[in-house]
Design a protein around this motif. Structure first.
Motif, mmCIF file in Angstrom:
data_model
loop_
_atom_site.group_PDB
_atom_site.id
_atom_site.type_symbol
_atom_site.label_atom_id
_atom_site.label_comp_id
_atom_site.label_asym_id
_atom_site.label_seq_id
_atom_site.Cartn_x
_atom_site.Cartn_y
_atom_site.Cartn_z
ATOM 1 N N ARG A 36 -1.853 -16.367 -12.763
ATOM 2 C CA ARG A 36 -2.985 -16.939 -11.810
ATOM 3 C C ARG A 36 -3.350 -15.604 -10.961
ATOM 4 N N PHE A 37 -2.848 -14.441 -11.297
ATOM 5 C CA PHE A 37 -3.075 -13.160 -10.450
ATOM 6 C C PHE A 37 -3.870 -12.024 -11.545
ATOM 7 N N ARG A 38 -5.094 -12.152 -11.398
ATOM 8 C CA ARG A 38 -5.924 -11.419 -12.527
ATOM 9 C C ARG A 38 -6.698 -10.228 -11.700
ATOM 10 N N PRO A 39 -6.564 -9.020 -12.407
ATOM 11 C CA PRO A 39 -7.594 -7.890 -11.902
ATOM 12 C C PRO A 39 -9.012 -8.124 -12.067
ATOM 13 N N ALA A 40 -9.683 -7.929 -11.021
ATOM 14 C CA ALA A 40 -11.043 -8.153 -11.003
ATOM 15 C C ALA A 40 -11.827 -6.741 -10.297
ATOM 16 N N LEU A 41 -13.158 -7.015 -10.512
ATOM 17 C CA LEU A 41 -14.123 -5.783 -9.776
ATOM 18 C C LEU A 41 -15.100 -6.523 -9.429
ATOM 19 N N LEU A 42 -15.584 -6.104 -8.029
ATOM 20 C CA LEU A 42 -16.338 -6.880 -7.481
ATOM 21 C C LEU A 42 -17.541 -5.841 -7.105
ATOM 22 N N ARG A 43 -18.787 -6.537 -7.416
ATOM 23 C CA ARG A 43 -19.930 -5.596 -7.323
ATOM 24 C C ARG A 43 -20.805 -6.369 -6.191
ATOM 25 N N LEU A 44 -21.027 -5.908 -4.892
ATOM 26 C CA LEU A 44 -21.702 -6.594 -3.836
ATOM 27 C C LEU A 44 -23.032 -6.294 -4.037
ATOM 28 N N PRO A 45 -24.218 -7.174 -3.570
ATOM 29 C CA PRO A 45 -25.474 -6.894 -3.672
ATOM 30 C C PRO A 45 -25.985 -6.140 -2.716
ATOM 31 N N LEU A 46 -25.665 -5.022 -2.414
ATOM 32 C CA LEU A 46 -26.088 -4.159 -1.477
ATOM 33 C C LEU A 46 -26.786 -2.956 -2.071
ATOM 34 N N LYS A 47 -27.749 -2.263 -1.102
ATOM 35 C CA LYS A 47 -28.877 -1.411 -1.587
ATOM 36 C C LYS A 47 -27.773 0.136 -1.765
ATOM 37 N N GLY A 48 -28.196 0.714 -2.568
ATOM 38 C CA GLY A 48 -27.649 2.079 -2.979
ATOM 39 C C GLY A 48 -26.818 1.739 -3.970
ATOM 40 N N ASP A 49 -26.045 3.134 -4.557
ATOM 41 C CA ASP A 49 -25.301 2.980 -5.594
ATOM 42 C C ASP A 49 -23.798 3.050 -5.126
ATOM 43 N N ARG A 50 -23.137 2.160 -5.233
ATOM 44 C CA ARG A 50 -21.705 1.740 -4.640
ATOM 45 C C ARG A 50 -21.059 1.573 -5.772
ATOM 46 N N PRO A 51 -19.552 1.881 -6.035
ATOM 47 C CA PRO A 51 -18.847 1.576 -7.197
ATOM 48 C C PRO A 51 -18.149 0.143 -6.972
ATOM 49 N N ASP A 52 -17.968 -0.577 -8.034
ATOM 50 C CA ASP A 52 -17.261 -1.822 -8.079
ATOM 51 C C ASP A 52 -15.977 -1.609 -7.183
ATOM 52 N N VAL A 58 -7.091 -14.250 -7.132
ATOM 53 C CA VAL A 58 -5.856 -15.088 -7.230
ATOM 54 C C VAL A 58 -6.250 -16.651 -7.089
ATOM 55 N N TRP A 59 -5.818 -17.349 -8.122
ATOM 56 C CA TRP A 59 -5.918 -18.898 -8.115
ATOM 57 C C TRP A 59 -4.912 -19.574 -7.663
ATOM 58 N N PRO A 60 -5.077 -20.640 -6.788
ATOM 59 C CA PRO A 60 -4.146 -21.491 -6.153
ATOM 60 C C PRO A 60 -3.020 -21.991 -7.434
ATOM 61 N N ASP A 61 -1.908 -22.439 -6.941
ATOM 62 C CA ASP A 61 -0.763 -23.043 -7.752
ATOM 63 C C ASP A 61 -1.158 -24.347 -8.633
ATOM 64 N N ASP A 62 -2.067 -25.038 -7.908
ATOM 65 C CA ASP A 62 -2.257 -26.294 -8.303
ATOM 66 C C ASP A 62 -3.562 -26.511 -9.137
ATOM 67 N N VAL A 63 -4.177 -25.399 -9.805
ATOM 68 C CA VAL A 63 -5.215 -25.544 -10.470
ATOM 69 C C VAL A 63 -4.999 -24.957 -11.795
ATOM 70 N N VAL A 64 -5.785 -25.447 -12.870
ATOM 71 C CA VAL A 64 -5.988 -24.803 -14.110
ATOM 72 C C VAL A 64 -6.508 -23.792 -14.278
ATOM 73 N N LEU A 65 -6.128 -22.621 -14.969
ATOM 74 C CA LEU A 65 -7.022 -21.422 -14.852
ATOM 75 C C LEU A 65 -7.979 -21.565 -15.818
ATOM 76 N N PRO A 66 -9.151 -21.025 -15.299
ATOM 77 C CA PRO A 66 -10.381 -21.212 -16.366
ATOM 78 C C PRO A 66 -10.263 -20.327 -17.612
ATOM 79 N N ASP A 67 -10.896 -20.500 -18.645
ATOM 80 C CA ASP A 67 -11.040 -19.679 -19.602
ATOM 81 C C ASP A 67 -11.498 -18.208 -19.371
ATOM 82 N N MET A 68 -10.792 -17.393 -19.557
ATOM 83 C CA MET A 68 -11.144 -15.784 -19.207
ATOM 84 C C MET A 68 -11.957 -15.213 -20.583
#
Length: 145
Positions: A36-52, A58-68
């Protein structure tokens, strides 16, 4: 890899495929902390060239993980309860034991205020000191050898 998007930007969550260099530091998170702990990269919708920005999704204990899988259809509740967190190293102030900690990003709740859906680890498992004394706390932790 699975892409999620919203007004907050784009989140790429990785399954078992090789990770981009920006996420290399968090590659071992699922094997050390669980699926339930998965590596991720976030890209924010900000102006300019910013790295991910690398995060741990992290998914809660009580949910089924979605298909990745990359072609999986996005369901509206696939990110329900998910928080973004960082992998950090903490040292107990009482006994000097060291831990890798999944620490939630509470200052910028991109996906919403979902911390109440997660169990928080508080205190040092090595010496038993509470958080006030040890300063050890987060969503999960593992000892550093």
């Amino acid at each position: 890899m699975r892409r999620f998007s919203g007004r907050w930007g784009e989140l790429r969550v990785f399954a078992d495929e090789p990770l981009p260099q920006a996420a290399a530091r968090i590659a071992e998170v699922p094997s050390r902390f669980g699926a339930r702990f998965r590596p991720a990269l976030l890209r924010l919708p900000l102006k300019g060239d910013r790295p991910d920005a690398p995060y741990v999704a992290v998914w809660p204990d009580d949910v089924v993980l979605p298909d990745m899988a990359g072609g999986a259809a996005e369901a509206p509740d696939d990110l329900a309860g998910v928080v973004l967190a960082e992998l950090m190293r903490h040292k107990c102030f009482a006994c000097d034991a060291r831990f890798d900690v999944i620490y939630p990003e509470a200052g910028m709740p991109v996906l919403g205020r979902n911390l109440d859906r997660h169990r928080n680890v508080s205190g040092c498992p090595a010496c038993g000191s509470d958080f006030g004394r040890s300063r050890i706390g987060g969503l999960a932790l593992t000892p550093v050898s």
